[in-house]
Design a protein around this motif. Structure first.
Motif, PDB file in Angstrom:
ATOM      1  N   THR A   1       0.794  -1.234   0.000  1.00 46.04           N
ATOM      2  CA  THR A   1       0.000   0.000   0.000  1.00 46.04           C
ATOM      3  C   THR A   1       0.831   1.291   0.000  1.00 46.04           C
ATOM      4  N   THR A   2       2.138   1.168   0.100  1.00 49.25           N
ATOM      5  CA  THR A   2       2.956   2.391   0.108  1.00 49.25           C
ATOM      6  C   THR A   2       2.852   3.121  -1.230  1.00 49.25           C
ATOM      7  N   SER A   3       2.845   2.390  -2.319  1.00 50.38           N
ATOM      8  CA  SER A   3       2.685   2.968  -3.658  1.00 50.38           C
ATOM      9  C   SER A   3       1.748   2.067  -4.462  1.00 50.38           C
ATOM     10  N   PRO A   4       1.018   2.619  -5.428  1.00 48.18           N
ATOM     11  CA  PRO A   4       0.110   1.763  -6.195  1.00 48.18           C
ATOM     12  C   PRO A   4       0.836   0.807  -7.143  1.00 48.18           C
ATOM     13  N   VAL A   5       2.085   1.119  -7.454  1.00 49.38           N
ATOM     14  CA  VAL A   5       2.828   0.284  -8.403  1.00 49.38           C
ATOM     15  C   VAL A   5       4.166  -0.113  -7.790  1.00 49.38           C
ATOM     16  N   ILE A   6       4.489  -1.407  -7.891  1.00 46.90           N
ATOM     17  CA  ILE A   6       5.817  -1.883  -7.497  1.00 46.90           C
ATOM     18  C   ILE A   6       6.638  -2.061  -8.771  1.00 46.90           C
ATOM     19  N   PRO A   7       7.674  -1.247  -8.952  1.00 45.58           N
ATOM     20  CA  PRO A   7       8.495  -1.422 -10.151  1.00 45.58           C
ATOM     21  C   PRO A   7       9.315  -2.703 -10.079  1.00 45.58           C
ATOM     22  N   VAL A   8       9.264  -3.475 -11.155  1.00 48.17           N
ATOM     23  CA  VAL A   8      10.026  -4.720 -11.253  1.00 48.17           C
ATOM     24  C   VAL A   8      11.314  -4.385 -11.991  1.00 48.17           C
ATOM     25  N   MET A   9      12.438  -4.448 -11.274  1.00 48.75           N
ATOM     26  CA  MET A   9      13.708  -3.965 -11.819  1.00 48.75           C
ATOM     27  C   MET A   9      14.635  -5.114 -12.205  1.00 48.75           C
ATOM     28  N   VAL A  10      15.170  -5.030 -13.416  1.00 47.51           N
ATOM     29  CA  VAL A  10      16.181  -5.985 -13.872  1.00 47.51           C
ATOM     30  C   VAL A  10      17.487  -5.203 -13.974  1.00 47.51           C
ATOM     31  N   ILE A  11      18.458  -5.563 -13.128  1.00 42.79           N
ATOM     32  CA  ILE A  11      19.723  -4.815 -13.094  1.00 42.79           C
ATOM     33  C   ILE A  11      20.777  -5.575 -13.901  1.00 42.79           C
ATOM     34  N   ASN A  12      21.065  -5.075 -15.080  1.00 45.25           N
ATOM     35  CA  ASN A  12      22.086  -5.717 -15.911  1.00 45.25           C
ATOM     36  C   ASN A  12      23.491  -5.269 -15.530  1.00 45.25           C
ATOM     37  N   GLN A  13      23.623  -3.992 -15.193  1.00 47.95           N
ATOM     38  CA  GLN A  13      24.936  -3.473 -14.786  1.00 47.95           C
ATOM     39  C   GLN A  13      24.819  -2.868 -13.392  1.00 47.95           C
ATOM     40  N   LEU A  14      25.704  -3.287 -12.538  1.00 47.58           N
ATOM     41  CA  LEU A  14      25.612  -2.869 -11.139  1.00 47.58           C
ATOM     42  C   LEU A  14      25.609  -1.353 -10.979  1.00 47.58           C
ATOM     43  N   ASP A  15      26.388  -0.650 -11.810  1.00 47.50           N
ATOM     44  CA  ASP A  15      26.461   0.809 -11.618  1.00 47.50           C
ATOM     45  C   ASP A  15      25.163   1.521 -12.008  1.00 47.50           C
ATOM     46  N   GLN A  16      24.215   0.782 -12.560  1.00 48.99           N
ATOM     47  CA  GLN A  16      22.906   1.389 -12.880  1.00 48.99           C
ATOM     48  C   GLN A  16      21.934   1.292 -11.694  1.00 48.99           C
ATOM     49  N   ALA A  17      22.263   0.454 -10.716  1.00 46.25           N
ATOM     50  CA  ALA A  17      21.279   0.137  -9.674  1.00 46.25           C
ATOM     51  C   ALA A  17      20.886   1.359  -8.847  1.00 46.25           C
ATOM     52  N   VAL A  18      21.875   2.047  -8.297  1.00 45.10           N
ATOM     53  CA  VAL A  18      21.566   3.166  -7.398  1.00 45.10           C
ATOM     54  C   VAL A  18      20.911   4.331  -8.149  1.00 45.10           C
ATOM     55  N   PRO A  19      21.465   4.758  -9.309  1.00 48.08           N
ATOM     56  CA  PRO A  19      20.772   5.844 -10.020  1.00 48.08           C
ATOM     57  C   PRO A  19      19.344   5.473 -10.428  1.00 48.08           C
ATOM     58  N   LEU A  20      19.133   4.226 -10.803  1.00 46.31           N
ATOM     59  CA  LEU A  20      17.775   3.795 -11.178  1.00 46.31           C
ATOM     60  C   LEU A  20      16.851   3.856  -9.961  1.00 46.31           C
ATOM     61  N   ALA A  21      17.317   3.341  -8.846  1.00 51.89           N
ATOM     62  CA  ALA A  21      16.497   3.373  -7.629  1.00 51.89           C
ATOM     63  C   ALA A  21      16.201   4.809  -7.221  1.00 51.89           C
ATOM     64  N   ARG A  22      17.200   5.676  -7.300  1.00 52.37           N
ATOM     65  CA  ARG A  22      16.981   7.094  -6.959  1.00 52.37           C
ATOM     66  C   ARG A  22      15.932   7.710  -7.877  1.00 52.37           C
ATOM     67  N   ALA A  23      15.989   7.378  -9.164  1.00 51.70           N
ATOM     68  CA  ALA A  23      15.026   7.940 -10.125  1.00 51.70           C
ATOM     69  C   ALA A  23      13.606   7.487  -9.805  1.00 51.70           C
ATOM     70  N   LEU A  24      13.453   6.238  -9.424  1.00 51.77           N
ATOM     71  CA  LEU A  24      12.112   5.720  -9.095  1.00 51.77           C
ATOM     72  C   LEU A  24      11.598   6.335  -7.796  1.00 51.77           C
ATOM     73  N   VAL A  25      12.461   6.421  -6.795  1.00 55.31           N
ATOM     74  CA  VAL A  25      12.052   7.010  -5.508  1.00 55.31           C
ATOM     75  C   VAL A  25      11.706   8.491  -5.704  1.00 55.31           C
ATOM     76  N   ALA A  26      12.463   9.177  -6.551  1.00 53.10           N
ATOM     77  CA  ALA A  26      12.186  10.598  -6.823  1.00 53.10           C
ATOM     78  C   ALA A  26      10.791  10.770  -7.426  1.00 53.10           C
ATOM     79  N   GLY A  27      10.335   9.765  -8.156  1.00 53.55           N
ATOM     80  CA  GLY A  27       8.998   9.814  -8.741  1.00 53.55           C
ATOM     81  C   GLY A  27       7.919   9.307  -7.783  1.00 53.55           C
ATOM     82  N   GLY A  28       8.305   8.919  -6.589  1.00 54.23           N
ATOM     83  CA  GLY A  28       7.318   8.520  -5.579  1.00 54.23           C
ATOM     84  C   GLY A  28       7.201   7.022  -5.372  1.00 54.23           C
TER      85      GLY A  28
END
Ligand SMILES: O=C(O)C(=O)C[C@H](O)[C@H](O)COP(=O)(O)O
Length: 209
Positions: free
Chosen positions: A10-37
């Motif tokens: 219930t925290t958010s209506p959508v749970i993003p399903v993330m596929v991390i191909n390159q480790l250095d993408q993980a944190v920026p991707l997570a930050r981008a999703l959290v920034a969008g709520g």
């Protein structure tokens, strides 16, 4: 801090399903999703980088609730717990996996499709489930039909959910949230287009009916 399955759903209506191909993408991707709520993030254990991605996001992205997806057996369960996953998501469920997950105390969204699968989980005291693969397995009519005799179950439909059909799924009385990958497709992640990912996340955050 331990989260409950209710918070996960219930925290958010959508749970993003993330596929991390390159480790250095993980944190920026997570930050981008959290920034969008979108704070509740599911990292699928489909890639070698996934476990370290869970560790890094937990350590470096404040506000994120980080879970592991694609839990398919005891090995993946143990690895997900070892990495510090705050919740677990599985495409289907086995007795051994469910027993170990329930014993771990970390909330799990076990995957189901049919009424018999739902009833087996109800017998184990589980009332929150992933409905996967949602669209291919009958989608909205199937969820409505299951909700007739089994209204006590709350679902997170995942698989084939998109911005066009998400709202209708979310309007069902037995759906608390949906899961999906459309906010963070490989094309945007590989391009490092964090702004577009944040825009899609914000749109998904606003979907609550
Ligand atoms: O990896 C898992 O554990 C899964 O269960 C599969 C994912 O939930 C779906 O692949 C997401 O579906 P799409 O939004 O249609 O891409």
């Amino acid at each position: 801090m331990t989260v409950s399955i209710q918070e996960v759903m219930t925290t958010s209506p959508v749970i993003p399903v993330m596929v991390i191909n390159q480790l250095d993408q993980a944190v920026p991707l997570a930050r981008a999703l959290v920034a969008g709520g979108l704070k509740v993030l599911e990292i699928t254990l489909r890639t070698p980088a996934a476990l370290e991605a869970i560790r890094q996001i937990k350590a470096e992205v404040p506000g994120a609730i980080v879970g592991a997806g694609t839990i398919i057996n005891l090995q993946t369960l143990d690895a997900a717990l070892e990495a510090g996953s705050e919740f677990l998501v599985s495409p289907g469920v086995t007795d051994s996996l469910l027993t170990a997950a329930l014993n771990s105390g970390v909330p799990i969204l076990p995957g189901v499709v049919t009424p018999s699968e739902v009833m087996r989980l109800l017998d184990r005291g589980v009332t929150a489930m992933k409905f996967f693969p949602a669209d291919a397995a009958g989608g909205i009519p199937m969820l409505k039909s299951i909700g007739g005799p089994l209204p006590q179950v709350t679902f997170c439909p995942t698989g084939g959910i998109n911005p066009k059909n998400a709202h209708e799924y979310l309007s069902l009385s037995n759906v608390a949230c949906v899961g999906g990958s459309w906010m963070a497709p490989a094309s945007l992640v590989d391009a490092g287009d964090w702004a577009e990912i944040t825009r899609r996340a914000a749109e998904a955050t606003a979907l609550k009916p």
